[in-house]
Design an enzyme around this catalytic site. Structure first.
Site, PDB file in Angstrom:
ATOM      1  N   GLU A 121       0.851  -1.189   0.000  1.00 43.05           N
ATOM      2  CA  GLU A 121       0.000   0.000   0.000  1.00 43.05           C
ATOM      3  C   GLU A 121       0.888   1.241   0.000  1.00 43.05           C
ATOM      4  OE1 GLU A 121      -2.845   0.390   3.186  1.00 43.05           O
ATOM      5  OE2 GLU A 121      -3.703   2.173   2.284  1.00 43.05           O
ATOM      6  N   GLY A 261       3.458   2.483  10.824  1.00 42.06           N
ATOM      7  CA  GLY A 261       3.131   1.631  11.966  1.00 42.06           C
ATOM      8  C   GLY A 261       2.906   0.161  11.648  1.00 42.06           C
ATOM      9  N   ALA A 262       1.993  -0.107  10.742  1.00 38.47           N
ATOM     10  CA  ALA A 262       1.635  -1.491  10.460  1.00 38.47           C
ATOM     11  C   ALA A 262       0.797  -1.543   9.182  1.00 38.47           C
ATOM     12  CB  ALA A 262       0.835  -2.072  11.621  1.00 38.47           C
ATOM     13  N   MET A 263       0.561  -2.777   8.706  1.00 38.41           N
ATOM     14  CA  MET A 263      -0.157  -2.918   7.434  1.00 38.41           C
ATOM     15  C   MET A 263      -1.095  -4.120   7.479  1.00 38.41           C
ATOM     16  SD  MET A 263      -0.691  -1.800   4.408  1.00 38.41           S
ATOM     17  CE  MET A 263      -1.923  -2.602   3.412  1.00 38.41           C
ATOM     18  N   GLU A 264      -2.308  -3.870   6.992  1.00 44.35           N
ATOM     19  CA  GLU A 264      -3.409  -4.831   7.160  1.00 44.35           C
ATOM     20  C   GLU A 264      -3.511  -5.894   6.074  1.00 44.35           C
ATOM     21  OE1 GLU A 264      -3.789  -1.501   6.335  1.00 44.35           O
ATOM     22  OE2 GLU A 264      -5.443  -1.242   4.917  1.00 44.35           O
ATOM     23  N   ASN A 265      -2.403  -6.282   5.410  1.00 48.51           N
ATOM     24  CA  ASN A 265      -2.468  -7.300   4.357  1.00 48.51           C
ATOM     25  C   ASN A 265      -3.386  -8.458   4.763  1.00 48.51           C
ATOM     26  OD1 ASN A 265      -0.092  -5.934   3.200  1.00 48.51           O
ATOM     27  ND2 ASN A 265       0.908  -6.833   4.980  1.00 48.51           N
ATOM     28  N   HIS A 297      -6.664  -1.919  15.133  1.00 50.74           N
ATOM     29  CA  HIS A 297      -6.865  -1.188  13.876  1.00 50.74           C
ATOM     30  C   HIS A 297      -6.633  -2.099  12.666  1.00 50.74           C
ATOM     31  CE1 HIS A 297      -6.675   2.528  11.345  1.00 50.74           C
ATOM     32  NE2 HIS A 297      -5.903   1.741  10.614  1.00 50.74           N
ATOM     33  N   GLU A 298      -5.486  -2.753  12.654  1.00 52.26           N
ATOM     34  CA  GLU A 298      -5.167  -3.580  11.480  1.00 52.26           C
ATOM     35  C   GLU A 298      -6.128  -4.761  11.386  1.00 52.26           C
ATOM     36  OE1 GLU A 298      -3.339  -1.998   9.613  1.00 52.26           O
ATOM     37  OE2 GLU A 298      -2.340  -0.720  11.076  1.00 52.26           O
ATOM     38  N   HIS A 301      -9.423  -3.701   9.958  1.00 49.62           N
ATOM     39  CA  HIS A 301      -9.382  -3.489   8.502  1.00 49.62           C
ATOM     40  C   HIS A 301      -9.864  -4.719   7.733  1.00 49.62           C
ATOM     41  CE1 HIS A 301      -7.860   0.400   7.432  1.00 49.62           C
ATOM     42  NE2 HIS A 301      -6.698   0.289   8.045  1.00 49.62           N
TER      43      HIS A 301
HETATM   44  N1  B3K Z   1      -3.015   1.027   5.629  1.00 43.54           N
HETATM   45  C1  B3K Z   1      -1.726   1.214   6.223  1.00 43.54           C
HETATM   46  C2  B3K Z   1      -1.078   2.493   5.835  1.00 43.54           C
HETATM   47  C3  B3K Z   1      -0.308   2.400   4.585  1.00 43.54           C
HETATM   48  C4  B3K Z   1       0.518   3.641   4.371  1.00 43.54           C
HETATM   49  C5  B3K Z   1       1.141   3.623   3.017  1.00 43.54           C
HETATM   50  N2  B3K Z   1       1.936   4.790   2.765  1.00 43.54           N
HETATM   51  C6  B3K Z   1      -1.774   1.118   7.700  1.00 43.54           C
HETATM   52  C7  B3K Z   1      -3.059   1.491   8.313  1.00 43.54           C
HETATM   53  O1  B3K Z   1      -3.515   2.605   8.261  1.00 43.54           O
HETATM   54  O2  B3K Z   1      -3.703   0.618   8.832  1.00 43.54           O
HETATM   55 ZN    ZN Z   2      -5.505   1.848   8.680  1.00 41.21          ZN
END
Ligand code: B3K
Ligand code: ZN
Length: 878
Positions: A121, A261-265, A297-298, A301
Site C-alpha cells: 500500500e 506503523g503497520a499494514m493490514e495485508n 486497527h489492522e 481493517h
Molecule cells: N493502511 C496502512 C497504511 C499504509 C501507508 C502507506 N503509505 C496502515 C493502516 O492505516 O492501517
Molecule cells: Zn488503517
C-alpha cells in the site's frame, strides 16, 4: 523545483478499469540481489473493445512476456507496460527480476534484518511485478515461494497454506491460496528466520482460527500482549459490529525496518516491531496502549478495508477514517471512554487542526494528488474518524449499527466510495445524508461560536450558534456543515442544572446546527447558567464561547462531562500562559481540588495535570513566537509546581507505596488502572521537577534525590523513561550520567535505544542543537532504519519546538539536511518531515522567514523525489 512533477491524478478523471484479473498466480524465486517473479494473470476485458492493456511496473527488469503462450513485445516506459492489441480473454505471463536487497525505499519487496518482506500500500505492488496496481482491480491470488531452507525456513503469504515441501539443493517451497478477492495493495510476502507465538480463537459461529505472531528469534515472549490484544479485538468486533474473521489462519509478522506503523495485508499483517513487541522492561505503558490500538486497527481493517475496499485512493478515508473510529471505540471500551476521548482529541488538535489551517490543508476526500503516499495524513485518518463519530452521534448507536451492517453487507467483496457509505445511513434512516458529503469534500476546521442571552424573568436561555470556515488553498468559498453539539448547563458551583427544550426536560441535549446561524431556546432554566457546550467534543470544530472565567472554573471543578472538565482546565491554563491574565492561584486551587477528588480516575488526573503543549499554544498565538511560548509555559509550570509543592509530594508519595519500585515490586500489569496510576505518579514527578530551576538549594537537592530514587528503583520502562525525561530538567553532568547509565543497560535493545535517542532530541535545552549533530554520528544511528531516524529527527523537529525554532535557524538547517539525505533512498519517510516548515506564514520574525528559506533550499535541491517535491511546493505556495 528541480524535479519532473507530472500531471496530478484527479478524482474527476476516474475511469473504471478496462480489464479485470480473474486469477493472479505469482511465483517467487527469492534471491536477495536478483529475485525472479513470474506472474500468470487470467485477464478478461470489461471495458472498450479497443482499449489497450496497460500494466504498471517500476524498477522491474523484464525477462519474458507471453500472451497465451506466445512471446510478445510490449511498449515499456519506466512506469508502464502496454500491449496495444489484446483479445477479450487471455493469459498473460511475465517474468521480471528485482533487487530486494538494494531496495531502501521499504516499498515493494525489500529486506529487513536478512528477511524478505513487502509493503504494497499504496503503490508498491508495481515494484514487484507488472500489474493493474489500483484498488478497484480485485483478484484471487495463489502464491508460490521458493527459497533456500537455510536462512529462510518460513515462507509466508496471504490466505491458507495449501502445499509445501523440500526441493533439491537445500531449497524448499510453500504454496499459498487466498480465497478472497483482493486488490494488489493487500498482497504480502515474508520469508526468513522467525520465532512464532501460536494461539487460536474460536469465532462466534464456532470456527477455530489459528493465530500466529512471527517475531525475531528469541522475542516470542514479547508478543504475548499483542496476541492478547488480537484476541480481544476479534471478540470486540464480533460483539460490537457483528464482524467475524473469515480465514482459518491469521498471521502477524514484526519487522524492524518499516516506513510507518503497520499494514493490514489480508491474513498476514506486517507490523513495525515497535508496535508489536512489549514487555515491562522494554515497553512503556504508552507503547502497550499503542500496540493494543494498532493491533485492533489492522485487524478491524479485515472488514473495513479488505472485505470492503476503496474504489480509488481518493476514498482512502473510507477505510482509514472508519477503521480509526472503530479502533477508538475499542480503546475506549478497554481503557475508559472519557480518557480515551481526551487523548484522541489532543492528537486531533496537535496534528489535524494545524494541517487544516496551513498550506497542506486538504479535504478528507482530496480531489487531486501527485503522490498518494503524501495523503496518509491526520486529516484522512483522524478527521475521517471524527466524521464517522458525528454520524453515530446524530443517528444514535442502534441505528449506526444498522447502517454499518448494511454497508458491510451490500458492499462486501467490492471497491466502494464514500457515497456508498453515506447511502447506508440513508437506507436505514430514510433521511437525506447528502449534506454530510461536504464534510468529506471541504477542507478547514469550522469555527463555532455560541452567544448566549439569559432572561431571568422568564427563566429562558437563548443560544445563538454561528459557524464559519476560513478559506483554504484552492477552496475560497465554504459552506455550512452539519454540526452536532451536545449541551448541558451547570450552576456556578458546578452542579447540573436542568432545562426544557420544546417542553421536554433535559440535563444533556444534542443540538445539530445545519446552517450558518441558528437559535436554540432553553426554557425553565432556574438560575443564570454556566454553559457546557460540545460535550465529549461531538464535532471537530474550534469553539468560542463568550463567558467569564468563573464559568470555566465551574466546569473545571464540577462538569459531569469529563471532556469539558479537562477542556476548561486547558483553556484557563492557555490564557494564563499566553496572556498572563486571569487568576493563577484560582487555577492552582482548582487543580488541587481535582487531584483530591476521589471520584476521578488516576489516568484522568494525569491528563489534567498536563498543561497545553507548546504546539497547542502555538495554535492560539498569532504570529507565533516559539521562544515566548516556551519561556512563558516554563515559568507558569514552575510557579504551579511551587504553589502545589506539598500536595504534589503528598500524592506522589501515596502512589510511591503502590508497588512500582524495585524494592517493593508487585507483578507488572499493563492494564488501564495500573497504567493510570503510573501515569499520574510520573505526571506528578514531571510537575515537581518543573520547579527545580527556581527552587532553593535544599529543595533542589531533595528533588534530585527523589529523581535518582525514581530512576534507580524503577522496575519497568514507563518509570525509567519518566525518570530519564526528568533528568532533562536538571541537565548538566547528572543528565549525562543518567544517559550513559541507561545506554549501558539497554544497548542491546534497539527499541529502547530508540527511546534513548528520542529523549535527547526532545530536550528543550539549547545544547540539544549540538547534541543532535553528535547523535547522528553515533555508531548506533542509522538513517536507513526509519524508527531510528525518526527517534532523532522527528523527535527534534516535532517534540522540541523551543530548540527546533532556534532564532539562529540552526535547527531548521539540521532538519533540511536530514530530509535531503533521506530523500535519496526513502522518499516516503523523508516527505513526512516537510510538514514541520509548513506553518511558516504564521510565525513571527525571524522564524517565519527562516522556515520559508528552509523550504526554498529543499525546493532548489537536485533530484528531489515526487513525494518531497509535492509537499515542499504546496507548503511554499499555500
Ligand atoms: N493502511 C496502512 C497504511 C499504509 C501507508 C502507506 N503509505 C496502515 C493502516 O492505516 O492501517
Ligand atoms: Zn488503517
Amino acid at each position: 523545483m528541480r524535479t519532473d512533477i507530472a500531471r496530478p491524478v484527479r478524482l474527476s478523471d476516474y475511469k473504471a478499469p478496462d480489464f479485470r484479473i480473474l486469477e493472479t498466480h505469482l511465483s517467487f524465486d527469492l534471491i536477495p540481489e536478483a529475485t525472479r517473479v513470474t506472474a500468470r494473470l487470467e485477464i478478461e476485458r470489461i471495458g472498450a473493445s479497443d482499449a489497450p492493456l496497460v500494466l504498471l511496473g517500476e524498477r522491474l527488469k523484464l525477462i519474458s512476456l507471453t500472451l497465451d503462450g506466445a512471446p510478445q513485445t510490449a511498449d515499456i516506459t519506466p512506469e508502464t507496460l502496454t500491449l496495444p492489441d489484446v483479445p477479450d480473454r487471455f493469459t498473460l505471463e511475465t517474468e521480471v527480476e528485482i533487487n530486494p536487497k538494494d531496495n531502501k525505499t521499504l516499498e515493494g519487496l525489500y529486506m529487513s534484518s536478512g528477511r524478505f518482506c513487502t509493503q504494497c500500500e499504496a503503490e508498491g505492488f508495481r515494484k514487484i511485478t507488472y500489474f493493474p496496481d489500483r484498488p478497484d482491480v480485485l483478484s484471487k491470488y495463489t502464491v508460490r515461494i521458493e527459497a533456500p531452507k537455510a536462512g529462510f525456513p518460513h515462507l509466508l503469504s496471504n490466505g491458507n497454506l495449501i502445499d509445501s515441501g523440500d526441493l533439491p539443493e537445500g531449497r524448499h517451497f510453500a504454496l499459498w491460496e487466498d480465497p478472497f478477492f483482493k486488490p494488489a495493495y493487500l498482497f504480502a510476502l515474508v520469508a526468513g528466520e522467525l520465532d512464532v507465538l501460536e494461539d487460536d480463537f474460536t469465532t462466534a459461529s464456532g470456527r477455530k482460527v489459528d493465530l500466529k505472531i512471527y517475531v525475531d528469534t528469541g522475542m516470542k515472549d514479547r508478543a504475548t500482549y499483542a496476541m492478547d490484544a488480537l484476541k480481544r479485538s476479534m471478540k470486540w468486533d464480533e460483539d460490537t459490529y457483528g464482524r467475524e474473521y473469515d480465514l482459518d489462519l491469521f498471521m502477524i509478522v514484526a519487522v524492524r525496518d518499516f516506513n510507518f506503523g503497520a499494514m493490514e495485508n489480508k491474513g498476514l499483517n506486517i507490523f513495525n516491531a515497535s508496535l508489536l513487541l512489549a514487555d515491562p522492561d522494554t515497553a512503556t505503558d504508552l507503547d502497550y496502549e499503542r500496540i493494543e490500538s494498532v493491533i485492533a486497527h489492522e485487524y478491524f481493517h479485515n472488514w473495513s478495508g479488505n472485505r470492503v475496499t476503496c474504489r480509488d485512493w481518493f476514498q482512502l478515508c473510507l477505510k482509514e477514517g472508519l477503521t480509526v473510529f472503530r479502533d477508538q471505540g475499542f480503546s475506549g471500551d478497554m481503557r475508559g471512554t472519557a480518557v480515551a476521548r481526551i487523548k484522541d482529541v489532543k492528537m486531533l488538535r496537535a496534528r489535524q487542526f494545524p494541517e487544516d489551517a496551513g498550506p497542506l490543508a486538504h479535504p478528507v476526500r482530496p480531489s487531486s494528488y501527485f503522490k498518494i503516499d503524501n495523503f496518509y495524513t491526520a486529516t484522512i485518518y483522524e478527521k475521517g474518524a471524527e466524521i464517522v463519530g458525528m454520524l453515530k452521534t446524530v443517528v444514535g448507536p442502534a441505528t449506526y449499527r444498522k447502517a454499518l451492517d448494511h454497508y458491510f453487507e451490500t458492499n462486501d467483496g467490492t471497491a466502494a466510495t464514500l457515497e456508498d457509505f453515506l447511502k447506508s445511513f440513508e437506507v436505514v434512516t430514510g433521511e437525506d445524508f447528502s449534506p454530510w458529503l461536504k464534510w468529506y469534500t471541504q477542507a478547514g476546521t469550522p469555527a463555532l461560536s455560541i452567544d448566549s442571552h439569559y432572561d431571568a424573568a422568564n427563566q429562558r436561555l437563548t443560544l445563538t450558534f454561528t459557524q464559519h470556515t476560513a478559506p483554504t488553498p484552492s477552496q475560497p468559498q465554504k459552506s455550512a456543515l452539519p454540526l452536532p453539539v451536545r449541551l448541558g448547563l451547570l450552576t456556578e458551583n458546578g452542579a447540573p442544572l436542568g432545562f426544557t427544550v420544546d417542553g421536554v426536560a433535559h440535563t444533556d441535549y444534542l443540538y445539530v446546527l445545519t446552517g450558518d446561524k441558528a437559535e436554540l431556546v432553553l426554557e425553565n432554566v432556574s438560575a443564570e447558567p454556566v454553559i457546557s457546550a460540545l460535550r465529549h467534543f461531538t464535532a471537530p470544530v474550534k469553539l468560542s464561547l463568550t463567558e467569564p472565567d468563573s464559568h470555566k472554573f465551574a466546569r473545571f471543578k464540577g462538569d459531569s462531562d469529563p471532556f469539558n472538565r479537562w477542556e476548561a482546565a486547558q483553556v484557563l491554563a492557555r490564557t494564563l500562559i499566553l496572556d498572563a491574565q486571569g487568576d493563577a492561584s484560582a487555577y492552582a486551587t482548582a487543580l488541587r481540588a481535582t487531584l483530591k477528588d476521589s471520584t476521578l480516575d488516576q489516568a484522568f488526573k494525569a491528563l489534567i495535570i498536563g498543561l497545553p503543549t507548546e504546539t497547542d499554544l502555538a495554535q492560539a498565538m498569532s504570529p507565533v513566537d516559539p521562544q515566548f511560548i516556551h519561556s512563558r509555559r516554563k515559568a507558569f509550570k514552575s510557579a504551579l509546581s511551587h504553589s502545589l509543592y506539598d500536595d504534589l509530594i503528598a500524592l506522589y508519595e501515596s502512589l510511591d507505596d503502590a508497588g512500582d519500585r524495585m524494592d517493593n515490586p508487585q507483578p507488572f500489569s499493563p492494564d488501564a488502572a495500573s497504567a493510570g496510576r503510573r501515569a499520574l505518579r510520573n505526571a506528578l514527578l514531571d510537575l515537581l521537577l518543573a520547579g527545580h530551576a527556581q527552587a532553593d538549594a535544599d529543595r533542589q537537592a531533595h528533588l534530585e534525590g527523589r529523581l535518582q530514587y525514581h530512576y534507580q528503583l524503577s522496575h519497568n520502562m514507563t518509570d525509567a523513561m519518566a525518570a530519564l525525561n526528568g533528568f532533562t530538567y536538571i541537565h548538566g553532568e547528572t543528565y549525562d550520567q543518567a544517559l550513559a547509565h541507561f545506554y549501558e543497560m539497554e544497548k542491546t535493545e534497539p527499541l529502547v535505544i530508540d527511546k534513548w535517542f528520542a529523549v535527547q532530541a526532545a530536550c528543550a535545552h539549547p545544547e540539544t542543537l549540538d547534541r543532535v549533530e553528535r547523535l547522528i554520528s553515533h555508531p548506533d544511528f542509522d538513517a536507513r532504519t526509519p524508527n531510528r531516524w525518526r527517534a532523532v529527527v522527528q523527535a527534534f523537529a516535532s517534540n522540541n519546538p523551543a530548540t527546533f525554532h532556534h532564532p539562529s535557524g540552526r535547527g531548521y538547517d539540521f532538519v533540511v539536511n536530514q530530509i535531503l539525505s533521506v530523500d535519496r533512498f526513502n522518499p516516503m519517510t523523508a516527505a513526512r518531515l516537510v510538514d514541520v516548515f509548513s506553518a511558516h506564514k504564521r510565525y513571527a520574525a525571524p522564524y517565519g522567514d527562516l522556515m520559508r528559506a528552509a523550504l526554498e533550499r529543499i525546493a532548489k535541491s537536485e533530484n528531489l523525489s515526487k513525494n518531497v517535491a509535492e509537499l515542499t511546493e504546496k507548503a511554499l505556495r499555500g
